[in-house]
Design an enzyme around this catalytic site. Sequence first.
Site, PDB file in Angstrom:
ATOM      1  N   ARG A  39      -9.853   7.275   1.767  1.00 38.86           N
ATOM      2  CA  ARG A  39      -9.498   6.049   1.028  1.00 38.86           C
ATOM      3  C   ARG A  39     -10.602   5.016   1.257  1.00 38.86           C
ATOM      4  O   ARG A  39     -10.829   4.574   2.381  1.00 38.86           O
ATOM      5  CB  ARG A  39      -8.144   5.517   1.496  1.00 38.86           C
ATOM      6  CG  ARG A  39      -7.659   4.337   0.662  1.00 38.86           C
ATOM      7  CD  ARG A  39      -6.183   4.069   0.864  1.00 38.86           C
ATOM      8  NE  ARG A  39      -5.878   3.599   2.210  1.00 38.86           N
ATOM      9  CZ  ARG A  39      -4.634   3.398   2.655  1.00 38.86           C
ATOM     10  NH1 ARG A  39      -3.602   3.682   1.864  1.00 38.86           N
ATOM     11  NH2 ARG A  39      -4.432   2.963   3.880  1.00 38.86           N
ATOM     12  N   GLU A  40     -11.273   4.636   0.181  1.00 37.79           N
ATOM     13  CA  GLU A  40     -12.370   3.669   0.233  1.00 37.79           C
ATOM     14  C   GLU A  40     -12.170   2.669  -0.910  1.00 37.79           C
ATOM     15  O   GLU A  40     -12.782   2.777  -1.974  1.00 37.79           O
ATOM     16  CB  GLU A  40     -13.723   4.381   0.100  1.00 37.79           C
ATOM     17  CG  GLU A  40     -14.084   5.271   1.275  1.00 37.79           C
ATOM     18  CD  GLU A  40     -14.540   4.460   2.488  1.00 37.79           C
ATOM     19  OE1 GLU A  40     -14.941   3.291   2.317  1.00 37.79           O
ATOM     20  OE2 GLU A  40     -14.484   5.015   3.617  1.00 37.79           O
ATOM     21  N   ASN A  69      -8.691   9.529  -2.643  1.00 37.90           N
ATOM     22  CA  ASN A  69      -7.791   8.494  -3.142  1.00 37.90           C
ATOM     23  C   ASN A  69      -8.363   7.866  -4.417  1.00 37.90           C
ATOM     24  O   ASN A  69      -9.510   7.394  -4.431  1.00 37.90           O
ATOM     25  CB  ASN A  69      -7.593   7.419  -2.068  1.00 37.90           C
ATOM     26  CG  ASN A  69      -6.634   6.334  -2.507  1.00 37.90           C
ATOM     27  OD1 ASN A  69      -7.051   5.330  -3.051  1.00 37.90           O
ATOM     28  ND2 ASN A  69      -5.358   6.537  -2.261  1.00 37.90           N
ATOM     29  N   ASP A  70      -7.602   7.890  -5.474  1.00 41.13           N
ATOM     30  CA  ASP A  70      -7.881   7.206  -6.751  1.00 41.13           C
ATOM     31  C   ASP A  70      -8.986   7.842  -7.598  1.00 41.13           C
ATOM     32  O   ASP A  70      -8.821   8.016  -8.799  1.00 41.13           O
ATOM     33  CB  ASP A  70      -8.267   5.731  -6.533  1.00 41.13           C
ATOM     34  CG  ASP A  70      -7.135   4.900  -5.983  1.00 41.13           C
ATOM     35  OD1 ASP A  70      -6.002   5.413  -5.937  1.00 41.13           O
ATOM     36  OD2 ASP A  70      -7.372   3.739  -5.599  1.00 41.13           O
ATOM     37  N   SER A 108       1.879   8.011  -5.159  1.00 43.94           N
ATOM     38  CA  SER A 108       2.664   7.128  -4.300  1.00 43.94           C
ATOM     39  C   SER A 108       3.955   6.733  -5.007  1.00 43.94           C
ATOM     40  O   SER A 108       3.945   6.374  -6.194  1.00 43.94           O
ATOM     41  CB  SER A 108       1.867   5.861  -3.968  1.00 43.94           C
ATOM     42  OG  SER A 108       0.684   6.169  -3.280  1.00 43.94           O
ATOM     43  N   THR A 136      -2.175  -2.097   7.502  1.00 41.08           N
ATOM     44  CA  THR A 136      -3.358  -1.425   6.960  1.00 41.08           C
ATOM     45  C   THR A 136      -3.425  -1.491   5.438  1.00 41.08           C
ATOM     46  O   THR A 136      -4.396  -1.066   4.849  1.00 41.08           O
ATOM     47  CB  THR A 136      -3.387   0.056   7.387  1.00 41.08           C
ATOM     48  OG1 THR A 136      -2.257   0.725   6.840  1.00 41.08           O
ATOM     49  CG2 THR A 136      -3.387   0.167   8.902  1.00 41.08           C
ATOM     50  N   LYS A 137      -2.394  -2.027   4.803  1.00 38.76           N
ATOM     51  CA  LYS A 137      -2.385  -2.078   3.343  1.00 38.76           C
ATOM     52  C   LYS A 137      -1.526  -3.246   2.891  1.00 38.76           C
ATOM     53  O   LYS A 137      -0.444  -3.483   3.426  1.00 38.76           O
ATOM     54  CB  LYS A 137      -1.824  -0.761   2.775  1.00 38.76           C
ATOM     55  CG  LYS A 137      -1.878  -0.667   1.257  1.00 38.76           C
ATOM     56  CD  LYS A 137      -1.358   0.687   0.801  1.00 38.76           C
ATOM     57  CE  LYS A 137      -1.418   0.814  -0.716  1.00 38.76           C
ATOM     58  NZ  LYS A 137      -0.870   2.109  -1.175  1.00 38.76           N
ATOM     59  N   VAL A 195      -2.347   6.482   9.499  1.00 37.77           N
ATOM     60  CA  VAL A 195      -3.617   5.786   9.289  1.00 37.77           C
ATOM     61  C   VAL A 195      -4.108   5.231  10.632  1.00 37.77           C
ATOM     62  O   VAL A 195      -4.867   5.865  11.348  1.00 37.77           O
ATOM     63  CB  VAL A 195      -3.485   4.666   8.234  1.00 37.77           C
ATOM     64  CG1 VAL A 195      -4.868   4.127   7.877  1.00 37.77           C
ATOM     65  CG2 VAL A 195      -2.778   5.158   6.985  1.00 37.77           C
ATOM     66  N   SER A 196      -3.635   4.043  10.983  1.00 41.97           N
ATOM     67  CA  SER A 196      -4.203   3.318  12.122  1.00 41.97           C
ATOM     68  C   SER A 196      -3.994   4.009  13.466  1.00 41.97           C
ATOM     69  O   SER A 196      -4.835   3.897  14.363  1.00 41.97           O
ATOM     70  CB  SER A 196      -3.636   1.899  12.181  1.00 41.97           C
ATOM     71  OG  SER A 196      -2.239   1.914  12.400  1.00 41.97           O
ATOM     72  N   SER A 406      37.788   4.060  14.146  1.00 45.39           N
ATOM     73  CA  SER A 406      38.890   3.741  15.050  1.00 45.39           C
ATOM     74  C   SER A 406      40.028   3.075  14.294  1.00 45.39           C
ATOM     75  O   SER A 406      39.830   2.380  13.304  1.00 45.39           O
ATOM     76  CB  SER A 406      38.402   2.816  16.172  1.00 45.39           C
ATOM     77  OG  SER A 406      37.895   1.605  15.641  1.00 45.39           O
TER      78      SER A 406
END
Length: 522
Positions: A39-40, A69-70, A108, A136-137, A195-196, A406
């Site tokens: 992912r960049e 990604n993308d 996604s 992170t996003k 990710v992180s 109960s």
Amino acid sequence: MIDYSLYLVTGRELLPPGKEYFESLEQSLQGGVSVVQIREKKTDTTKFLDIALKSKAICDRYGIPLIINDRVDIALAVEAAGVHVGQSDMPIAMARKLLPENAIIGVSCNNVQEIEQAKQDGADYVGIGAVWSTATKDLDKPVIGVRGVGKMLERLDGTSIKAVAIGGIKSRNLLRTLHGSVSPTNHSLDGVAVVSEIVASTHPRETAAKLRELIYAFRRGSSILKGLSVHSEYSVETVIDGVVDIFEAIRKHNPLVHQITNNVVVAQSANATIALGASPIMATTAQEMEDLGRVSGSLLVNIGTLVPTSYDGMMEAGTFANAQKKPIVFDPVGIGASEFRKNAVSQLLNTWQASVIKGNAAELATLAGSNEVQAKGVDSTGSGFKDPVSFVRNLSCRERCVVVLSGETDYISDGSSVAVLNNGHALLGRITGSGCIAGSCIASYCAAAAILAGSMEDKGKLVVGDIFLAAIGMILALTISAEVAAMREDVKGPGTFFPALIDELSSLSSPTIRERARVHIL
């Protein structure tokens, strides 16, 4: 066939000082990452292509598929295994036309509508999230929480589409994510995207290996719920035998029971715990929860007097109890009284996994989103559920834990079997906090059940049903003790009943449980 188990999404901006990206990537593959997505988002095409080519060469050395990604053009240029697209990126149909026939396309998804669209468009896998909040996003859609994943997974029934959870997943919440992200039809995740936790690590190989082992441990059956039933067949005889075994284990092992409970009944709950043979510790400060998670045998979380300091303690205590595989008993007292309580309960149950949820009809109806039973403060109004057996069974399946309803008749389910208990006395309902005391007793039984489960594991034996039996045993212990106490000559009403109840809990014996228990198993 791609193994989605441990799905790494890169993010070079998260690398720790002194850690080079390609070094980190290779070490993460050595630790057990099974698929990589590059992912960049802010990198120009030339730089992105260079990173992708070198990443592909590293992934190829380890036989790990690379997803872009993308950028379909980058994926084509480096001969990647496929692409991952967001809801605002190139449509799947167009990407499919451009990519090779065997290319993988993931998308996604944040809600069931997007899942349905992914099915229509022919996605190979979906990334469901964000499951947890993440730094992170930038999130433009709501965090769905662990308990929200199941509804989306159910929509994948009957398809070959794989599912990966993403968003804030770390080692401390990984087991919670895996255990809770299951549909009512038992459709589970195929993997988790991280990710992180890996990229920001100074030791990515070790971090990835730890995550991988947690995933394998979960798949081997080592969940965060040691001793939880796996839907065995029960008879009245096996239930009573199991209840007695756990009861005797409490007296033998004197487990420590950590309780964050209603301030109104702290003393009563502690006394009941001691009377059963366990040891209570009443602590609410968040800073000591990690230590208590290691030494306690179980945790009770009761939201009767919910204040910010105790709420923070509840969040931390549950997280550390899960990490230590200690049973958690959750009592959503008065959940229907305010939106604040409803939101707090949702946050708690999305943060950690309960082993047992106990409540009256109004509390459990609110938790389930049913309007069959209304609340009046912490009490129920109305005649109750039309079909309590189906209700507790369904709620148990949804929440992935044992559920205790109960009332005059008690109903307990592990998602398959339902125990119907008919012991008790009206005086129980006329003393303050009898329901809260029940939560303390369940936690005592669960602590002993976990000890028994651990001892059997050490001997290589399979142990099932202990938490289910613990919940049944506690209700029987309390209600049988109430019956015996109410018959005493010195009991004249609620004021004299409670001391007698503590006496009878303390002197309760296995033969008395066997003799007086009124149990039906459905």
